[in-house]
Design a protein around this motif. Structure first.
Motif, PDB file in Angstrom:
ATOM      1  N   SER A 147       0.844  -1.201   0.000  1.00 61.12           N
ATOM      2  CA  SER A 147       0.000   0.000   0.000  1.00 61.12           C
ATOM      3  C   SER A 147       0.878   1.250   0.000  1.00 61.12           C
ATOM      4  N   VAL A 148       0.437   2.268  -0.717  1.00 54.84           N
ATOM      5  CA  VAL A 148       1.207   3.511  -0.829  1.00 54.84           C
ATOM      6  C   VAL A 148       0.295   4.692  -0.535  1.00 54.84           C
ATOM      7  N   GLU A 149       0.711   5.503   0.437  1.00 60.76           N
ATOM      8  CA  GLU A 149      -0.050   6.716   0.738  1.00 60.76           C
ATOM      9  C   GLU A 149       0.392   7.815  -0.232  1.00 60.76           C
ATOM     10  N   ASP A 150      -0.035   9.042   0.005  1.00 56.27           N
ATOM     11  CA  ASP A 150       0.335  10.147  -0.884  1.00 56.27           C
ATOM     12  C   ASP A 150       1.852  10.347  -0.885  1.00 56.27           C
ATOM     13  N   LEU A 151       2.420  10.386  -2.075  1.00 55.87           N
ATOM     14  CA  LEU A 151       3.845  10.660  -2.233  1.00 55.87           C
ATOM     15  C   LEU A 151       3.978  12.129  -2.619  1.00 55.87           C
ATOM     16  N   ASP A 152       4.295  12.960  -1.637  1.00 57.47           N
ATOM     17  CA  ASP A 152       4.157  14.411  -1.793  1.00 57.47           C
ATOM     18  C   ASP A 152       5.246  15.066  -2.635  1.00 57.47           C
ATOM     19  N   HIS A 153       6.406  14.440  -2.712  1.00 58.62           N
ATOM     20  CA  HIS A 153       7.523  15.076  -3.420  1.00 58.62           C
ATOM     21  C   HIS A 153       7.915  14.235  -4.627  1.00 58.62           C
ATOM     22  N   THR A 154       7.956  14.866  -5.781  1.00 57.88           N
ATOM     23  CA  THR A 154       8.289  14.183  -7.022  1.00 57.88           C
ATOM     24  C   THR A 154       9.369  14.954  -7.759  1.00 57.88           C
ATOM     25  N   PHE A 155      10.401  14.257  -8.191  1.00 57.01           N
ATOM     26  CA  PHE A 155      11.435  14.906  -9.008  1.00 57.01           C
ATOM     27  C   PHE A 155      12.070  13.877  -9.930  1.00 57.01           C
ATOM     28  N   GLU A 156      12.771  14.379 -10.927  1.00 50.20           N
ATOM     29  CA  GLU A 156      13.456  13.497 -11.876  1.00 50.20           C
ATOM     30  C   GLU A 156      14.957  13.681 -11.762  1.00 50.20           C
ATOM     31  N   ILE A 157      15.666  12.589 -11.996  1.00 53.46           N
ATOM     32  CA  ILE A 157      17.117  12.573 -11.876  1.00 53.46           C
ATOM     33  C   ILE A 157      17.649  11.683 -12.991  1.00 53.46           C
ATOM     34  N   SER A 158      18.806  11.992 -13.515  1.00 51.39           N
ATOM     35  CA  SER A 158      19.353  11.141 -14.577  1.00 51.39           C
ATOM     36  C   SER A 158      19.831   9.819 -13.973  1.00 51.39           C
ATOM     37  N   ALA A 159      19.818   8.781 -14.784  1.00 52.98           N
ATOM     38  CA  ALA A 159      20.281   7.471 -14.325  1.00 52.98           C
ATOM     39  C   ALA A 159      21.741   7.548 -13.887  1.00 52.98           C
ATOM     40  N   ALA A 160      22.540   8.339 -14.600  1.00 54.98           N
ATOM     41  CA  ALA A 160      23.968   8.473 -14.261  1.00 54.98           C
ATOM     42  C   ALA A 160      24.145   9.120 -12.889  1.00 54.98           C
ATOM     43  N   GLY A 183      12.386  20.892  -0.087  1.00 59.88           N
ATOM     44  CA  GLY A 183      11.461  20.599   1.010  1.00 59.88           C
ATOM     45  C   GLY A 183      11.207  19.115   1.211  1.00 59.88           C
ATOM     46  N   MET A 184      11.886  18.265   0.441  1.00 57.04           N
ATOM     47  CA  MET A 184      11.683  16.819   0.592  1.00 57.04           C
ATOM     48  C   MET A 184      12.117  16.365   1.981  1.00 57.04           C
ATOM     49  N   PRO A 185      11.469  15.320   2.530  1.00 48.40           N
ATOM     50  CA  PRO A 185      11.897  14.811   3.831  1.00 48.40           C
ATOM     51  C   PRO A 185      13.233  14.078   3.700  1.00 48.40           C
ATOM     52  N   GLY A 186      14.031  14.107   4.748  1.00 42.62           N
ATOM     53  CA  GLY A 186      15.241  13.295   4.767  1.00 42.62           C
ATOM     54  C   GLY A 186      14.834  11.843   4.965  1.00 42.62           C
ATOM     55  N   VAL A 187      15.264  10.953   4.065  1.00 45.24           N
ATOM     56  CA  VAL A 187      14.820   9.559   4.122  1.00 45.24           C
ATOM     57  C   VAL A 187      16.022   8.611   4.127  1.00 45.24           C
ATOM     58  N   LEU A 229       8.399  10.567  -3.260  1.00 47.94           N
ATOM     59  CA  LEU A 229       8.759  10.353  -1.854  1.00 47.94           C
ATOM     60  C   LEU A 229       7.654  10.758  -0.895  1.00 47.94           C
ATOM     61  N   SER A 230       7.588  10.011   0.204  1.00 41.82           N
ATOM     62  CA  SER A 230       6.863  10.440   1.395  1.00 41.82           C
ATOM     63  C   SER A 230       7.796  10.110   2.563  1.00 41.82           C
ATOM     64  N   PRO A 231       7.445  10.487   3.789  1.00 35.20           N
ATOM     65  CA  PRO A 231       8.340  10.158   4.901  1.00 35.20           C
ATOM     66  C   PRO A 231       8.529   8.650   5.123  1.00 35.20           C
TER      67      PRO A 231
END
Length: 371
Positions: free
Chosen positions: A120-133, A194-198, A223-225
């Motif tokens: 189960s997955v709750e709301d994932l509030d932070h979304t970003f893209e990063i290169s595979a490298a 503003g992403m949480p530290g995970v 991400l979410s916490p």
């Protein structure tokens, strides 16, 4: 359920998903991979209840359906099949899945798809893209320092968080086992502020590394916490995060180490490797003695003998003798990309900082040991 699929596509998807499945399971369904045939695509899903990998593969669907089969056995069968198309058909009455390719035919026991658990997955509030490298680099530069000590569970992963460095916003990855620390950073991607530290668990880190090497240029991270979801092409990995507080690692990064050593990293790595041949398995200690522009590496093992090697270096501070675990020295040396490594010492009992002269985005801290 009836499917036709090219062997290389199926084998690649199974390699990704089967890696999640533990070899030994007390719950039989967790040993299985879920196959779902729907709308010209086969979806494979595997989970260990902490992590879930879903991969979608183009295929020819003659009859829709869903079933689960033993993941590792299915993976082994597909790897050994001859090249060409693979036909997969479910016999619902006998609860069997038949796999056919050329002259080869296999029949596997199945378990119902309805029994397969989902994460189960709750709301994932932070979304970003990063290169595979970039993702690969964040992982490869830090994962060697992840702790394997289960009692300090909050160190059993990579700490991923937004940070600030010299006035710049960065995405930083940190790992430590209490004996060494690795830190690497990159410019903060759009959407990560503003992403949480995970804390990303060790097993998830290994699967993320496989994803980063799969060939897709851009990777989406949500991400979410408590959860992380990573999407790369046709693969979606969802994982729980370690529920704990990562220690204030910045306190152990030395700020005032004034004894500066520069040396050729390749020469140093080879010298450490040679003299550590005689170090004991328990301590693996090697002593570094600095005097002028000479570094003497030595190992003294009462059970087997001693070894020394001198290498030229650039050093103009007071003479110093300090000991380190040779394995830890080699791990750090192997991460450095430029020819020159920089060591910053304080005294024989304090942490030492190691940096790549041409790469200011990485740093390593190493605790000394008695020799």
């Amino acid at each position: 359920m009836r499917i036709t699929i090219e062997k290389p596509k199926l084998a690649k998807a199974l390699a990704h998903t089967a890696s999640v499945v533990e070899r030994r399971n007390t719950i039989p369904i967790l040993s299985n991979v879920l196959l779902t045939a729907d709308d010209d695509a086969l979806t494979l899903t595997a989970t260990d209840l902490d992590m879930e990998v879903v991969e979608t593969v183009d295929s020819t669907i003659s009859a829709k359906g869903a079933v689960t089969v033993p993941a590792h056995m299915f993976n082994d069968i597909v790897r050994k099949l001859p090249d060409g198309d693979v036909s997969i058909e479910r016999d619902a009455e006998q609860e069997r899945l038949t796999i056919t390719s050329g002259p080869s035919q296999f029949s596997l026991q199945t378990l119902p798809a309805d029994d397969f658990p989902t994460l189960s997955v709750e709301d994932l509030d932070h979304t970003f893209e990063i290169s595979a490298a970039d993702l690969k680099r964040l992982i490869e530069k830090t994962r060697f320092a992840i702790s394997t000590e289960e009692t300090r569970y909050y160190l059993n992963g990579i700490y991923l968080h937004a940070a600030e460095s010299d006035g710049r916003e960065t995405l930083r990855a940190v790992a430590t086992d209490g004996h060494r620390l690795a830190q690497v950073e990159m410019p903060l991607p759009d959407g990560a502020k503003g992403m949480p530290g995970v804390i990303v668990p060790r097993k998830t880190v290994s699967d993320l590394l496989r994803l980063s090497e799969a060939g897709d240029d851009s990777i989406r991270i949500e991400l979410s916490p408590s959860k992380i979801r990573v999407s790369a092409g046709q693969v979606v990995l969802t994982s729980k995060l370690i529920d704990g507080t990562f220690p204030d690692y910045e306190r152990v990064i030395p700020q005032d180490n004034d004894k500066r050593l520069e040396l050729d990293n390749g020469t140093f790595e080879q010298a450490v490797d040679r003299v550590s041949t005689l170090s004991s398995d328990k301590g693996r200690a090697v002593k570094l003695a600095l005097s002028g522009d000479t570094l003497t590496l030595s190992v003294n093992n009462p059970d087997s003998g001693s070894a020394t090697e001198e290498i030229p270096v650039s050093y103009d501070a007071d003479a110093l003798e300090i000991g380190f675990n040779s394995r830890y020295l080699l791990d750090i040396a192997q991460q450095l990309e430029s020819e020159t490594a920089e060591f910053l010492f304080a005294d024989p009992g304090s942490p030492t900082m190691v940096r790549d002269v041409k790469d200011t985005s990485t740093l390593y801290v190493l605790m000394p040991m008695r020799v």
